[in-house]
Design an enzyme around this catalytic site. Structure first.
Site, PDB file in Angstrom:
ATOM      1  N   LYS A 185       4.634   9.505   8.780  1.00  0.00           N
ATOM      2  CA  LYS A 185       4.420   9.015  10.154  1.00  0.00           C
ATOM      3  C   LYS A 185       5.473   9.554  11.139  1.00  0.00           C
ATOM      4  CE  LYS A 185       2.091   5.040   8.135  1.00  0.00           C
ATOM      5  NZ  LYS A 185       0.693   4.920   8.538  1.00  0.00           N
ATOM      6  N   TYR A 187       0.860  -1.193   0.000  1.00  0.00           N
ATOM      7  CA  TYR A 187       0.000   0.000   0.000  1.00  0.00           C
ATOM      8  C   TYR A 187       0.889   1.233   0.000  1.00  0.00           C
ATOM      9  CZ  TYR A 187      -3.505   3.423   1.615  1.00  0.00           C
ATOM     10  OH  TYR A 187      -4.332   4.514   1.739  1.00  0.00           O
ATOM     11  N   ASP A 218       9.300   3.085  -0.446  1.00  0.00           N
ATOM     12  CA  ASP A 218       8.228   3.712   0.335  1.00  0.00           C
ATOM     13  C   ASP A 218       8.508   3.370   1.808  1.00  0.00           C
ATOM     14  OD1 ASP A 218       4.559   3.598   0.390  1.00  0.00           O
ATOM     15  OD2 ASP A 218       6.061   4.357   1.814  1.00  0.00           O
TER      16      ASP A 218
HETATM   17  P1  KE4 Z   1      -0.942   8.466   4.522  1.00  0.00           P
HETATM   18  O1  KE4 Z   1      -1.450   9.186   3.271  1.00  0.00           O
HETATM   19  O2  KE4 Z   1      -2.021   7.644   5.189  1.00  0.00           O
HETATM   20  O3  KE4 Z   1      -0.250   9.423   5.491  1.00  0.00           O
HETATM   21  O4  KE4 Z   1       0.190   7.461   4.089  1.00  0.00           O
HETATM   22  C1  KE4 Z   1      -0.075   6.525   3.083  1.00  0.00           C
HETATM   23  C2  KE4 Z   1       0.894   5.355   3.204  1.00  0.00           C
HETATM   24  C3  KE4 Z   1       1.933   5.263   2.303  1.00  0.00           C
HETATM   25  N1  KE4 Z   1       2.829   4.242   2.372  1.00  0.00           N
HETATM   26  C4  KE4 Z   1       2.727   3.293   3.336  1.00  0.00           C
HETATM   27  C5  KE4 Z   1       3.741   2.188   3.382  1.00  0.00           C
HETATM   28  C6  KE4 Z   1       1.679   3.338   4.284  1.00  0.00           C
HETATM   29  O5  KE4 Z   1       1.574   2.380   5.235  1.00  0.00           O
HETATM   30  C7  KE4 Z   1       0.745   4.395   4.226  1.00  0.00           C
HETATM   31  C8  KE4 Z   1      -0.419   4.502   5.188  1.00  0.00           C
HETATM   32  N2  KE4 Z   1      -0.519   3.483   6.173  1.00  0.00           N
HETATM   33  C9  KE4 Z   1      -1.861   3.187   6.649  1.00  0.00           C
HETATM   34  C10 KE4 Z   1      -1.770   2.020   7.622  1.00  0.00           C
HETATM   35  N3  KE4 Z   1      -1.140   0.884   7.076  1.00  0.00           N
HETATM   36  C11 KE4 Z   1      -2.500   4.388   7.267  1.00  0.00           C
HETATM   37  C12 KE4 Z   1      -3.730   4.094   8.093  1.00  0.00           C
HETATM   38  C13 KE4 Z   1      -5.006   4.463   7.362  1.00  0.00           C
HETATM   39  O6  KE4 Z   1      -5.053   4.365   6.125  1.00  0.00           O
HETATM   40  O7  KE4 Z   1      -5.952   4.866   8.084  1.00  0.00           O
END
Ligand code: KE4
Length: 420
Positions: free
Chosen positions: A265, A142, A237
Site C-alpha cells: 500500500k 487477512y 504483516d
Molecule cells: P494485496 O495483495 O491486496 O495488495 O494485499 C493483501 C493484504 C495483506 N495484508 C494485509 C494486512 C492486508 O490488509 C491486505 C489487503 N487489504 C485489503 C483491504 N483490507 C485489500 C482490499 C481488497 O482486497 O480489495
C-alpha cells in the site's frame, strides 16, 4: 439508469461479480458500486459526476491524498524512460535504503508487486529458514489470498462470509494453525502442543481486516517472547500499518522488532508494489543466494518504485503529517462516540462497530449488526462520504482531509445520529 449501473451490468458479464476484487462489489451494503472517474486530494469522483470525501483511500495507500502532484510528476517523468526492464535499476536500491532508514529491522529485503506476494513469500522464507512446516495465524486477520493464509481470514473473506475459501486443498489446514487475536492462551496452547514444528507466527500488529482491533498492551511483546522461546520467527504483516501508524510502522509505534515484515500500500505510493524482508541471516536463504525460491517479472518495476520513493521522501520530509492525521481522525472518532457508536482507532486507522459487545477480538466482531452497518454506509454515501463498504474494513484518513473536510464529515455523522 445511472452510468455506474450501466457499467456494472456490463462488467458483470466479463468479471466475476463485475469487479477485480470482491469487496468492491458493495454486496454487503446492498447497492450498486459507483464506478470511479478520477480522484484528487480527499475526494473521489464517480462517472455520474458525484463527488465523495474518500475514507477508503484505495484501502490504505492514499496517506498523502489522491494524485499528489510530486508523485504524479515523478511518475510521468520516469515513464518516458521505459515502463519495465526486468533488470536491476539504481532506483530499487534507493527505495530499499529509504525503507531501511524508516524501518531498521529491514536489514535485507525483496520488492514484489502485491501485499499477498509479500506475506506469502515471507512465510515461505520462514519455513525455508527454520525447516519447519506449521504456521500460526489469527482468526479474522487477512494476509492476502495465498492458499495457506486463507483460513478464517478477514477483509473480503469475512465480508462475503467465506470462512474457508474453496479451491484450497484440505491438507493446507493441517499446516495453518488458528489462534485468537489478543488471546495469549490460545497461542500458548498451540505452542505447547507443537511449538517445535512452528516456522512462524504471522500477525497484523494492529488487526485491520475485521475492522480495526488494536493489540492489548502485552500481546505483541508476548508473541515476540514465545516465538523466541520456541525458535519460531515472528512476521509482522504491516501491509496496512506500515508507514501509516508512524514512519517506522507498528513495530516503531509499539517498540517490537519482528524477524520479518511485509509492507504494501503506502510503500508503493498507489502503484503495484510491496516488500518483504527483515533479518539478513533469514533473508540470505532467498534465491539466488539461498534455496528459497521467489521471483517476479515486475518486481522492483521502475515506475512503481518511483512512486514509492517520492511518497516515502514526502513522509520523511514532513513527519508532522502523523500527528496531524492522528488529531483529525480523533475528531471524527469523537463525533461517532458522541452518537453512541463504538469505535476502535490507532492513529489515522479507525473503525466503527455496530455491536454493544466491547471489541477485543474476532468473536465480538462477529456479533456486529451488518444490516445496521449497511444502512449507515448508505447514509454516509448519500451525504457525500465514502467509507469502506464493509463492517470488516478500516477507515483511512489522509493528510488531504483538511479541517473543512473533517467538519463536513462530523456534520454527516451527527445527522446519522439523529436518524437512528
Ligand atoms: P494485496 O495483495 O491486496 O495488495 O494485499 C493483501 C493484504 C495483506 N495484508 C494485509 C494486512 C492486508 O490488509 C491486505 C489487503 N487489504 C485489503 C483491504 N483490507 C485489500 C482490499 C481488497 O482486497 O480489495
Amino acid at each position: 439508469m445511472t452510468k455506474s449501473e450501466e457499467l456494472f451490468k456490463k462488467a458483470q458479464n466479463i468479471m466475476p461479480g463485475g469487479v477485480n476484487s470482491p469487496v468492491r462489489a458493495f454486496n454487503s451494503v446492498k447497492r450498486t458500486p459507483f464506478f470511479v472517474d478520477s480522484a484528487k486530494g480527499a475526494y473521489i469522483y464517480d462517472v455520474d459526476g458525484n463527488k465523495y470525501i474518500d475514507y477508503v483511500c484505495s484501502w490504505g495507500p492514499g496517506i498523502l491524498g489522491h494524485a499528489h502532484p510530486r508523485v504524479i510528476e515523478a511518475v510521468k517523468k520516469v515513464c518516458e524512460k521505459g515502463l519495465t526492464f526486468g533488470a536491476p535499476t539504481e532506483k530499487e536500491i534507493i527505495l530499499d535504503e529509504l525503507i531501511r532508514k524508516c524501518v531498521p529491522s529491514m536489514e535485507m529485503m525483496r520488492l514484489v508487486s502485491s501485499g499477498t506476494e509479500a506475506v506469502m513469500s515471507a512465510v515461505r522464507v520462514a519455513r525455508g529458514f527454520t525447516g519447519r512446516d506449521k504456521i500460526i495465524k489469527f482468526t479474522g486477520c487477512y494476509h492476502g489470498h495465498s492458499d495457506g493464509l486463507l483460513m478464517r481470514a478477514g477483509s473480503g473473506v469475512l465480508t462475503e462470509a467465506i470462512p474457508d475459501s474453496a479451491g484450497v486443498p484440505k491438507g493446507y489446514a493441517k499446516y495453518t494453525l488458528l489462534a485468537d487475536y489478543n488471546d495469549e492462551n490460545s497461542v500458548r496452547e498451540l505452542m505447547q502442543q507443537c511449538g517445535e514444528e512452528v516456522a512462524c507466527i504471522v500477525v497484523e500488529p494492529v488487526a485491520a481486516n475485521m475492522g480495526v482491533v488494536p493489540p492489548t498492551s502485552t500481546f505483541l511483546k508476548f508473541l515476540r517472547e514465545i516465538t523466541n522461546q520456541y525458535g519460531a520467527l515472528l512476521i509482522f504483516d504491516e501491509v496496512i500499518t506500515g508507514f501509516r501508524l508512524s514512519l517506522g510502522g507498528a513495530q516503531e509505534y509499539y517498540g517490537i522488532k519482528p524477524d520479518l515484515s511485509a509492507f504494501g500500500k503506502i510503500v508503493g505510493g498507489g502503484m503495484p508494489l510491496a516488500v518483504y524482508g527483515g533479518r539478513k541471516d533469514v533473508m540470505s536463504c532467498v534465491a539466488p543466494i539461498g534455496a528459497v525460491y521467489q521471483a517476479g517479472t515486475l518486481s522492483g518495476n521502475p515506475v512503481a518504485v518511483t512512486a514509492g520513493i517520492e511518497t516515502l521522501k514526502i513522509l520523511i520530509e514532513n513527519q508532522e503529517i502523523y500527528s496531524e492525521i492522528d488529531k483529525n481522525t480523533a475528531i471524527i472518532e469523537d463525533a461517532y462516540k458522541s452518537i453512541g457508536l463504538q469505535t476502535k482507532r490507532v492513529g489515522s486507522l479507525m473503525s466503527v462497530f455496530f455491536t454493544d459487545n466491547p471489541i477485543n477480538s474476532y468473536k465480538e466482531v462477529a456479533t456486529c449488526d451488518t444490516d445496521k452497518f449497511a444502512a449507515y454506509f448508505n447514509h454516509m454515501l448519500t451525504h457525500g462520504i465514502y467509507v469502506a463498504p464493509s463492517q470488516f474494513e478500516a477507515m483511512f484518513v489522509s493528510v488531504a482531509h483538511s479541517a473543512d473536510v473533517i467538519e463536513q464529515t462530523v456534520d454527516v455523522v451527527a445527522k446519522y445520529g439523529k436518524n437512528v
